[in-house]
Write a protein that holds these residues in place. Structure first.
Motif, mmCIF file in Angstrom:
data_model
loop_
_atom_site.group_PDB
_atom_site.id
_atom_site.type_symbol
_atom_site.label_atom_id
_atom_site.label_comp_id
_atom_site.label_asym_id
_atom_site.label_seq_id
_atom_site.Cartn_x
_atom_site.Cartn_y
_atom_site.Cartn_z
ATOM 1 N N UNK A 204 29.306 -99.832 21.480
ATOM 2 C CA UNK A 204 29.591 -98.364 20.832
ATOM 3 C C UNK A 204 28.953 -97.190 21.211
ATOM 4 N N UNK A 205 28.413 -96.397 20.247
ATOM 5 C CA UNK A 205 27.977 -94.984 20.593
ATOM 6 C C UNK A 205 27.061 -94.708 21.455
ATOM 7 N N UNK A 206 25.898 -95.825 21.312
ATOM 8 C CA UNK A 206 24.977 -95.504 22.291
ATOM 9 C C UNK A 206 24.981 -95.484 23.724
ATOM 10 N N UNK A 207 26.272 -96.245 24.228
ATOM 11 C CA UNK A 207 26.537 -96.411 25.716
ATOM 12 C C UNK A 207 27.474 -95.123 26.131
ATOM 13 N N UNK A 208 28.460 -94.740 25.219
ATOM 14 C CA UNK A 208 29.329 -93.683 25.304
ATOM 15 C C UNK A 208 28.546 -92.502 25.506
#
Length: 253
Positions: A163-167
């Motif tokens: 999810x968002x942490x990587x993006x």
């Protein structure tokens, strides 16, 4: 004749017998004292009235159930971000605009970009591969086209499993790359409709034989998708046009 008791201390044998008898007597006396105290305390507690136990919780709210014929509200698929992003990622790609010619050499014509294909397009591919695996890379969709003014537009949507942490981390990597490339991160215009998306215009590439020395990159992220839109041109990039293209792509995520 009754003899008077001998004067002086008693013999050693007598003193030894006294110690043997005195020790147990003291022990029994102490034990009886403890038992007597416990018995008196128990009797006092037993004679008292029992105190009421306080309730474990307060008054609970009334539980209300929906009527049998009431169905839960469900977002339609086109409005549910998770449903849209878990579907065919290629459907979120910006279509080729009017007048543009699709350039399929980059993604093989099916708009999917395999990991080897993507790594072949970046300079530091070892570092990029390590970052993709570390961020739980899931898949990448891509589309490229050439605009009438000879600007090559390359769109990639990277989707990650956590999810968002990587993006969001890929935006931070963009800033570090921009600094190494001589660009001015934070000074370039923001992409409308995004929180952290920006358009970065890079210095002219003076390498001999480069047919597209001018480049720019628009980057943003939403949910578990990182978006990158690259522009390559033989003349300076039209920032307004690039921002509009990036805005349209970000709006589809």
């Amino acid at each position: 004749m009754i003899q008077a008791p001998p004067s002086g201390p008693p013999p050693a044998a007598v003193r030894r017998r006294r110690r043997i008898l005195t020790g147990p007597l003291f022990s029994w006396a102490a034990l009886l004292g403890v038992l007597a105290g416990a018995g008196i305390g128990y009797g006092i507690q037993a004679s008292r009235a029992a105190d009421p136990v306080p309730p474990l919780i307060g008054d609970s709210p009334e539980i209300r159930y929906a009527a049998p014929d009431v169905r839960p509200f469900v977002l339609p698929a086109e409005q549910d971000d998770k449903v849209r992003r878990d579907g065919d990622l290629r459907e979120l790609l910006l279509p080729v605009p009017d007048g543009g010619i699709e350039y399929s050499a980059y993604h093989g014509g099916d708009n999917w970009l395999s990991l080897p294909e993507y790594l072949a397009s970046v300079k530091n591919n070892i570092s990029a591969m390590s970052q993709l695996f570390g961020d739980n890379w899931r898949r990448t969709a891509a589309r490229s086209w050439v605009q009438p003014n000879r600007v090559l537009v390359n769109v990639t949507l990277h989707q990650f499993g956590d999810g968002a942490p990587s993006a969001g981390r890929w935006i931070e990597s963009d800033l570090a790359y921009d600094q190494r490339s001589g660009a001015s991160p934070g000074q370039d215009p923001a992409i409308p409709g995004t929180g952290s998306g920006r358009l970065t215009v890079f210095p002219r590439d003076t390498a001999p034989g480069n047919s597209a020395p001018y480049s720019a990159r628009a980057a943003a992220w939403r949910g578990d998708i990182y978006m990158a839109v690259w522009f390559y041109a033989p003349s300076p990039i039209d920032e307004a046009q690039a921002l509009e293209t990036a805005r349209q792509q970000a709006a589809r995520l």
